[in-house]
Write a protein that holds these residues in place. Structure first.
Motif, PDB file in Angstrom:
ATOM      1  N   ALA A 233       0.861  -1.183   0.000  1.00 59.64           N
ATOM      2  CA  ALA A 233       0.000   0.000   0.000  1.00 59.64           C
ATOM      3  C   ALA A 233       0.894   1.229   0.000  1.00 59.64           C
ATOM      4  N   ILE A 234       0.541   2.213  -0.809  1.00 55.19           N
ATOM      5  CA  ILE A 234       1.304   3.459  -0.881  1.00 55.19           C
ATOM      6  C   ILE A 234       0.332   4.612  -0.693  1.00 55.19           C
ATOM      7  N   SER A 235       0.586   5.437   0.297  1.00 55.45           N
ATOM      8  CA  SER A 235      -0.266   6.604   0.515  1.00 55.45           C
ATOM      9  C   SER A 235       0.590   7.858   0.449  1.00 55.45           C
ATOM     10  N   ILE A 236       0.234   8.752  -0.453  1.00 56.95           N
ATOM     11  CA  ILE A 236       1.021   9.979  -0.622  1.00 56.95           C
ATOM     12  C   ILE A 236       0.112  11.185  -0.421  1.00 56.95           C
ATOM     13  N   THR A 237       0.617  12.172   0.290  1.00 56.92           N
ATOM     14  CA  THR A 237      -0.064  13.451   0.413  1.00 56.92           C
ATOM     15  C   THR A 237       0.846  14.512  -0.196  1.00 56.92           C
ATOM     16  N   ALA A 238       0.297  15.314  -1.085  1.00 56.01           N
ATOM     17  CA  ALA A 238       1.073  16.395  -1.706  1.00 56.01           C
ATOM     18  C   ALA A 238       0.533  17.733  -1.227  1.00 56.01           C
ATOM     19  N   ILE A 239       1.452  18.658  -0.996  1.00 57.54           N
ATOM     20  CA  ILE A 239       1.090  19.997  -0.551  1.00 57.54           C
ATOM     21  C   ILE A 239       1.682  20.998  -1.535  1.00 57.54           C
ATOM     22  N   GLY A 240       0.849  21.887  -2.032  1.00 62.10           N
ATOM     23  CA  GLY A 240       1.311  22.895  -2.971  1.00 62.10           C
ATOM     24  C   GLY A 240       0.988  24.289  -2.482  1.00 62.10           C
ATOM     25  N   GLU A 241       1.442  25.260  -3.249  1.00 63.58           N
ATOM     26  CA  GLU A 241       1.239  26.666  -2.898  1.00 63.58           C
ATOM     27  C   GLU A 241       0.655  27.422  -4.078  1.00 63.58           C
ATOM     28  N   ALA A 242      -0.138  28.430  -3.789  1.00 69.14           N
ATOM     29  CA  ALA A 242      -0.634  29.314  -4.848  1.00 69.14           C
ATOM     30  C   ALA A 242      -1.053  30.631  -4.211  1.00 69.14           C
ATOM     31  N   LYS A 243      -1.116  31.655  -5.031  1.00 72.65           N
ATOM     32  CA  LYS A 243      -1.774  32.874  -4.572  1.00 72.65           C
ATOM     33  C   LYS A 243      -3.270  32.579  -4.563  1.00 72.65           C
ATOM     34  N   LYS A 244      -3.943  33.133  -3.584  1.00 71.29           N
ATOM     35  CA  LYS A 244      -5.369  32.821  -3.386  1.00 71.29           C
ATOM     36  C   LYS A 244      -6.189  33.065  -4.653  1.00 71.29           C
ATOM     37  N   GLU A 245      -5.890  34.150  -5.350  1.00 74.01           N
ATOM     38  CA  GLU A 245      -6.701  34.534  -6.521  1.00 74.01           C
ATOM     39  C   GLU A 245      -6.321  33.713  -7.758  1.00 74.01           C
ATOM     40  N   GLN A 246      -5.295  32.893  -7.661  1.00 75.98           N
ATOM     41  CA  GLN A 246      -4.892  32.093  -8.819  1.00 75.98           C
ATOM     42  C   GLN A 246      -5.344  30.640  -8.770  1.00 75.98           C
ATOM     43  N   VAL A 247      -5.991  30.260  -7.674  1.00 76.80           N
ATOM     44  CA  VAL A 247      -6.463  28.882  -7.566  1.00 76.80           C
ATOM     45  C   VAL A 247      -7.627  28.656  -8.534  1.00 76.80           C
ATOM     46  N   SER A 248      -7.553  27.563  -9.286  1.00 69.10           N
ATOM     47  CA  SER A 248      -8.657  27.193 -10.187  1.00 69.10           C
ATOM     48  C   SER A 248      -9.474  26.072  -9.561  1.00 69.10           C
ATOM     49  N   TYR A 249     -10.749  26.346  -9.314  1.00 68.77           N
ATOM     50  CA  TYR A 249     -11.647  25.333  -8.764  1.00 68.77           C
ATOM     51  C   TYR A 249     -12.442  24.690  -9.900  1.00 68.77           C
ATOM     52  N   ARG A 250     -13.133  23.608  -9.583  1.00 63.69           N
ATOM     53  CA  ARG A 250     -14.012  22.985 -10.581  1.00 63.69           C
ATOM     54  C   ARG A 250     -15.245  23.859 -10.845  1.00 63.69           C
ATOM     55  N   SER A 251     -15.520  24.747  -9.920  1.00 63.42           N
ATOM     56  CA  SER A 251     -16.820  25.431  -9.906  1.00 63.42           C
ATOM     57  C   SER A 251     -16.871  26.752 -10.665  1.00 63.42           C
ATOM     58  N   GLY A 252     -15.773  27.137 -11.332  1.00 60.41           N
ATOM     59  CA  GLY A 252     -15.743  28.488 -11.902  1.00 60.41           C
ATOM     60  C   GLY A 252     -16.087  28.599 -13.384  1.00 60.41           C
ATOM     61  N   ALA A 253     -16.410  27.474 -14.041  1.00 62.18           N
ATOM     62  CA  ALA A 253     -16.710  27.546 -15.481  1.00 62.18           C
ATOM     63  C   ALA A 253     -17.998  28.314 -15.726  1.00 62.18           C
ATOM     64  N   LYS A 254     -18.021  29.151 -16.763  1.00 65.49           N
ATOM     65  CA  LYS A 254     -19.244  29.913 -17.062  1.00 65.49           C
ATOM     66  C   LYS A 254     -19.530  29.860 -18.558  1.00 65.49           C
ATOM     67  N   GLU A 255     -20.769  30.134 -18.919  1.00 68.39           N
ATOM     68  CA  GLU A 255     -21.235  30.039 -20.296  1.00 68.39           C
ATOM     69  C   GLU A 255     -20.259  30.734 -21.246  1.00 68.39           C
ATOM     70  N   ASN A 256     -20.022  30.102 -22.368  1.00 68.74           N
ATOM     71  CA  ASN A 256     -19.140  30.607 -23.437  1.00 68.74           C
ATOM     72  C   ASN A 256     -17.637  30.449 -23.158  1.00 68.74           C
ATOM     73  N   ASP A 257     -17.271  29.967 -21.956  1.00 67.53           N
ATOM     74  CA  ASP A 257     -15.860  29.646 -21.733  1.00 67.53           C
ATOM     75  C   ASP A 257     -15.449  28.534 -22.708  1.00 67.53           C
ATOM     76  N   ILE A 258     -14.155  28.517 -23.032  1.00 66.95           N
ATOM     77  CA  ILE A 258     -13.650  27.502 -23.960  1.00 66.95           C
ATOM     78  C   ILE A 258     -13.098  26.316 -23.168  1.00 66.95           C
ATOM     79  N   LEU A 259     -13.481  25.101 -23.561  1.00 68.78           N
ATOM     80  CA  LEU A 259     -12.999  23.874 -22.908  1.00 68.78           C
ATOM     81  C   LEU A 259     -11.683  23.448 -23.547  1.00 68.78           C
ATOM     82  N   CYS A 260     -10.667  23.266 -22.736  1.00 69.43           N
ATOM     83  CA  CYS A 260      -9.334  22.909 -23.244  1.00 69.43           C
ATOM     84  C   CYS A 260      -8.873  21.599 -22.594  1.00 69.43           C
ATOM     85  N   VAL A 261      -8.134  20.790 -23.372  1.00 68.99           N
ATOM     86  CA  VAL A 261      -7.409  19.672 -22.760  1.00 68.99           C
ATOM     87  C   VAL A 261      -5.963  19.707 -23.249  1.00 68.99           C
TER      88      VAL A 261
END
Lengths: 351, 351
Positions: free
Chosen positions: B149-177
């Motif tokens: 069994a392998i359990s890993i926890t990762a911790i990262g850093e960001a400026k608060k206003e630069q975090v991208s959540y799943r919840s911010g998509a809005k009409e007419n935004d472009i979907l990218c992969v």
């Protein structure tokens, strides 16, 4: 292991992990670790890691609990197990003199587990979150081909100057322990004995009423956050601290090694509960050996500067068991008869 | 389970976990979670949790990998497995538009594992730490009665206003992969096929030379930190983002649900590698189904405001696969022939 195309999973040479032991393996793996980020203030080698976080620091600790190694579901009620899994991580945060704030919980479940069993486990996890004031903020839920695995990471906060490391003990500091020791080990022996009795005769009703203190300590220990809060209120920052998960003797070795000091402790100062003492005797165990080498009590071991002694002197649950000496003076237990005996570290052995 | 004295581990009622599935179980357990600390900015429900940290935020993600469920040591070389275990956690940090800084690594080992095997696993863990610039700051090492069994926890850093959540998509935004999709699933099918061939006839040499792209993606995926750094340099903050671990269709469902939007994607825009396509055909799999439902590619799926399109337009490894619509418009794939087909989520099923 080491079938196609993966021959390199089976190397020619084979060294058993048990030849090194848990601490040997950890030391061996950590030799190669290089810290690159300035925000990583303290890596491996303490109860928790310490990370810069603006005006304060975060402390991070993680544990992986495996069925059959860390717990036995034949006598560990699932709500107790959930509570304990959180408590042992909170205890690591306490050992840094920090306040736990968040946890992540990952579980791997075999199909033996029903939804009701998972709910019972989480009942204890939620109870512990409530008790310690921590938020469950994430985790992972997956299947397991074998037993239950629980991995918890706890994150706490502290002011940078209030973190207690293992490495800060200095000569003449006073060694303190909270609560009483040996109960969890004695409790485990009782549970194992009753399990064997039950397996031999399932009609036999286990008689556990007179062992509630010791079995309770084993099944549902409590992290000493009360002590951390009290130390904060009294303005005492321990010069070093750790929690007693592997046994008092083993933890004294860790503090002495990290701080480059020796220690002398006194048998007549070691705290043991009456039920622990009586049950140890009933089980033909030496009570003092249980106190020195019993793991999983999750009490705190810490050192204070002599100037802070007055502030803690009357605390009903802090015991002053000895003092820190020069490294060359070694690590000794002074028995009731006045003999100084060298302390041997004999922590938990998982391998 | 549920032997002495622990009758309550076996409740009367029994609901199978498989009746709920992984997401159903997570939803069910999370209903009872209460966030108490103001420093817990985002709990369960995104690729990583977000915690206040003075002038910035910490993002925290954790994964528990079990032998026989997440990996098969008969074809996963241990150094690759170590690398992948870190990469999948780094990928969750990338999905928040954050920079990974620290990881903890816990492993449970059965006595089948020699020191040399553990060293091979850590070789990959150290390589990943180096590659992603993260510090290994803690963990736990313990025994296992069964598999690894392998359990890993990762911790990262960001400026608060630069975090991208799943919840911010809005009409007419472009979907990218990013990158290409389906390779990891196709690679897994090849590895499983060759394993069966080998088990039937151990003298048979597996022919894997022509499948290196797809097997490489399965065995040693790379988290797209390059993209996160480039987005930062270009001044683009995705309005929503997640990593593709369960499959494109499943992740589009997550973003649409969290953001309260719909989405339309176009078959002819979906990126697939030639080897993935050819191998899928060889295996009698529909390549588009592999792209839509294949897990473990660890590419990034994100949405951008139309104003940012010019900045990314010429990026060789970002593909514009569709756009965000009103929630009522649903989730559709427009095929090459121009037909709009409703997308079904079909993520990984562990239970």
């Amino acid at each position: 292991m080491g079938l196609l195309p993966c021959k390199n999973n089976m190397s020619e040479k084979r060294t058993e992990i048990s030849d090194l032991g848990e601490f040997g393996l950890i030391d061996h793996l950590n030799e190669k670790v290089i810290i690159k980020n300035s925000s990583s203030l303290k890596g491996i080698g303490d109860d928790a890691a310490v990370i810069e976080a603006g005006d304060h620091v975060k402390v991070v600790s993680t544990d992986l609990l495996m069925e059959g190694v860390h717990f036995d579901l034949s006598y560990a009620p699932l709500p107790h197990l959930g509570f304990k899994a959180v408590a042992v991580n909170v205890s690591d945060i306490a050992a840094m003199n920090a306040i736990p704030k968040q946890i992540t919980v990952s579980i791997a479940l075999s199909n033996r587990f029903s939804l009701e069993a998972v709910e019972a486990l989480y009942e204890g996890i939620y109870a512990a979150c409530d008790h310690y004031g921590v938020d469950l903020i994430g985790g992972d839920t997956t299947a397991s081909r074998s037993g239950l695995a629980i991995s918890i990471t706890a994150i706490g906060e502290a002011k940078k100057e209030q973190v207690s490391y293992r490495s800060g003990a200095k000569e003449n500091d006073i060694l303190c322990v909270t609560g009483d020791l040996g109960a969890a080990l004695v409790g485990l022996q009782i549970l194992e004995r009753e399990k064997q009795v039950f397996l031999a005769n399932p009609d036999m009703k286990p008689d556990l009423e007179k062992y509630t203190v010791v079995t309770g300590r084993q099944l549902r220990p409590d992290a000493r956050m009360d002590i951390v809060h009290e130390l904060g209120e009294l303005g005492v920052v321990p010069t070093s601290m750790m929690d007693i998960s592997d046994g008092l003797a083993s933890e004294i070795f860790h503090i002495c090694k990290a701080s480059g000091v020796g220690a002398t402790i006194y048998e007549d100062k070691l705290p043991i509960d009456k039920q622990t003492f009586d049950t140890a005797v009933e089980l033909n165990l030496d009570p003092i050996t249980c106190v020195l080498n019993g793991g999983e009590d999750y009490e705190l071991l810490f050192t204070i500067d002599q100037k802070d002694f007055k502030k803690l002197e009357k605390h009903p649950d802090i015991h002053f068991i000895g003092h820190i000496t020069k490294e060359a003076e070694g690590k000794y237990l002074v028995t009731k008869s006045g003999t100084a005996v060298q302390i041997k570290a004999q922590g938990w052995k998982h391998f």
